[in-house]
Structures are given as structure tokens and as C-alpha cells.
Scaffold this active site. Sequence first.
Site, PDB file in Angstrom:
ATOM      1  N   GLY A 199      -8.258   2.598   9.576  1.00  0.00           N
ATOM      2  CA  GLY A 199      -8.355   2.821   8.130  1.00  0.00           C
ATOM      3  C   GLY A 199      -7.607   1.761   7.346  1.00  0.00           C
ATOM      4  O   GLY A 199      -8.156   1.127   6.438  1.00  0.00           O
ATOM      5  N   THR A 200      -6.358   1.523   7.737  1.00  0.00           N
ATOM      6  CA  THR A 200      -5.520   0.542   7.043  1.00  0.00           C
ATOM      7  C   THR A 200      -6.134  -0.850   7.106  1.00  0.00           C
ATOM      8  O   THR A 200      -6.268  -1.532   6.095  1.00  0.00           O
ATOM      9  CB  THR A 200      -4.112   0.492   7.690  1.00  0.00           C
ATOM     10  N   LYS A 208       0.832  -1.207   0.000  1.00  0.00           N
ATOM     11  CA  LYS A 208       0.000   0.000   0.000  1.00  0.00           C
ATOM     12  C   LYS A 208       0.864   1.253   0.000  1.00  0.00           C
ATOM     13  O   LYS A 208       2.001   1.237   0.468  1.00  0.00           O
ATOM     14  CB  LYS A 208      -0.940   0.020   1.214  1.00  0.00           C
ATOM     15  N   ASP A 219      -5.212   2.019  15.068  1.00  0.00           N
ATOM     16  CA  ASP A 219      -5.559   3.341  15.565  1.00  0.00           C
ATOM     17  C   ASP A 219      -6.903   3.768  14.976  1.00  0.00           C
ATOM     18  O   ASP A 219      -7.955   3.482  15.544  1.00  0.00           O
ATOM     19  CB  ASP A 219      -4.434   4.322  15.228  1.00  0.00           C
ATOM     20  N   THR A 220      -6.926   4.390  13.811  1.00  0.00           N
ATOM     21  CA  THR A 220      -8.205   4.805  13.224  1.00  0.00           C
ATOM     22  C   THR A 220      -8.842   3.669  12.429  1.00  0.00           C
ATOM     23  O   THR A 220      -9.947   3.813  11.924  1.00  0.00           O
ATOM     24  CB  THR A 220      -8.017   6.019  12.304  1.00  0.00           C
TER      25      THR A 220
END
Length: 317
Positions: free
Chosen positions: A231-232, A198, A228-229
Amino acid sequence: MSNRYADSNLKIFTLNSNTALAQEIADEVGVDLGKCSVTRFSDGEVQINIEESIRGCDVFVIQSTSAPVNEHLMEVLIMIDALKRASAKTINIVMPYYGYARQDRKARAREPITAKLVANLLETAGADRVITLDLHAPQIQGFFDILIDHLMGVPILAEYFQEKDLKDIVIVSPDHGGVTRARKLADRLKAPIAIIDKRRPRPNVAEVMNIVGNIEGKTAILIDDIIDTAGTITLAANALVENGATDVYACCTHPVLSGPAIERIQNSNIKELVVTNSIALGEEKKIDKLKQLSVAPLIGEAIIRVHEEQSVSTLFD
């Protein structure tokens, strides 16, 4: 408590970041949590009062530097100073989650290396040793000139997945940096690995490109150190399903889970997210998809071994 620990010179204290984990660790070791109060003056300054004698003791302080990270960091620095002035024999900081670890190098010009700054602060305050779990980059151990014991979460995660008895699994690293971690889990589960290639255009924004390795028709287990967020990990899960994976599980050691993380996980293709309790989670984060495993037995054993001057590395076998 039946299995009381015999040596009264071992003391375990907790600050505010993860009191439940600290209690579990104390129970594992067989001691009562040390008496201390952590309060705030009216202007927000931290006030710490140690309410028992610790002169000549090996003191272990449990504190993850999770959100609010600066509050928790100041608490631990002030606690170290209090312990030092109260004549503790050794001051051992048990930091299951080491905050600021992602700022471990200068990725761009004029950036701080905050992971090193935090190491300097702990050392300057007077800590003798740090016990931590799955640092974002193992090289951070080299930022310390004091003793550091670096424990691993992979065995705990691996044991959980072994008991699930999943068929035809592949371990997936969500990026190139996590391949070593994925390999450790793959070795324990005797599975192949795949890597998601990515690009990240800017911080906290992930862009999935392509998948290296065979995942078609397999049960994929994504592994990361920190989510964390999310997203990944959620983009990775969606990419795996689009490319033919039948089920996707995800696991990590440190569930930071900030901002939109819980909503993203809830709406993603992730069947189950397996994390540890290195960071305390509020009730609003404890969704059905989330499974939290305890690191207390591992840390409790490490504390006893450090106190008794035995090998800690044998915990990894």
C-alpha cells in the site's frame, strides 16, 4: 562441487521456510546441506529428526520467519533444542528475514513488544548466535544478549542499479523512518534523496501527504526494508509520478508481499520492483515486474567468516 569446504565441522541445515536459498548458501560455502527431516505429527505438532552426527560442530540453521511465521518460528525453536541435545558446539541461526520485527516498541498502550519476545525465545531455546539481514529497526540488535551479526541488503540492491546505468536518479524514502536506509543507497549511487511525508491513520493503511525534495524530471528509486501489502510503496510511486518523476523503480530487502500486494504492484506506476530472496516467493508472485536478487553469496561469506573467526564487518565495505 569443485570448491569443497575443507572443514567437516561446519554444518548447514535448512528447515522449511526457504530451502532454495539454503541450497544456494551451501553451494557458496562448498558443503552439502545437513540431513534432517522436518515433519508434522497428525495433530500438527512439529517433529524434527537430525540424521547425522553434529557432535562438536559449528551448526548453521537457515530459516526465515516468513509466513506462516508461527510455524517457521516453532520449527527453528525445536531445531535449536534438538541440536543442543545432540551436542553441537555452537548453534548459529541464520534468519535472513526476522519476523515480528515491526512490533519493536509500544506504539500504543497495552501492546506487546514481540520482537523482544522472539529474541528471548531464540536465546532460551539455546541459540548462540543469530545472523540476520536488514532488521526493521537496527535497535533490535539490542534485544539479544547473544551474538548477532546484522548484514545489509543495500550493497546488493545498489550494485544492481549501478549496472542499469540510469540517468538523473533520486533515491526516495517512503517515510521518515527509512531515511537512513535511503541515504545509504544514495551514497552508493551518488544520488540525492527525497522523502515522502505520510500519515498512517491505522495499521496497513497509508496516506501520502507531500514530497520533500526535488524529484521533477528524475528517475526515482523507492527503497524500503519490507514490502508487505504494498500500500505504502504503490501510493508513493503514484505520488512521485503525479509530482513529475519520469520513471519509478522500487526496491526492498524482504518481499513479504501479502494480501493484495502483487495486484497493487502490477497496477501501479512502479516500472520494476527489485527484491532479495530472503523470503521464498511462490510462482504466483513472480510477475514480470519483479526482479529477485540472491543474498546467498553474502550469507555464505558471513558463515565462513563466523566459522573461521574472521571479521564479518568487512563485508560492508
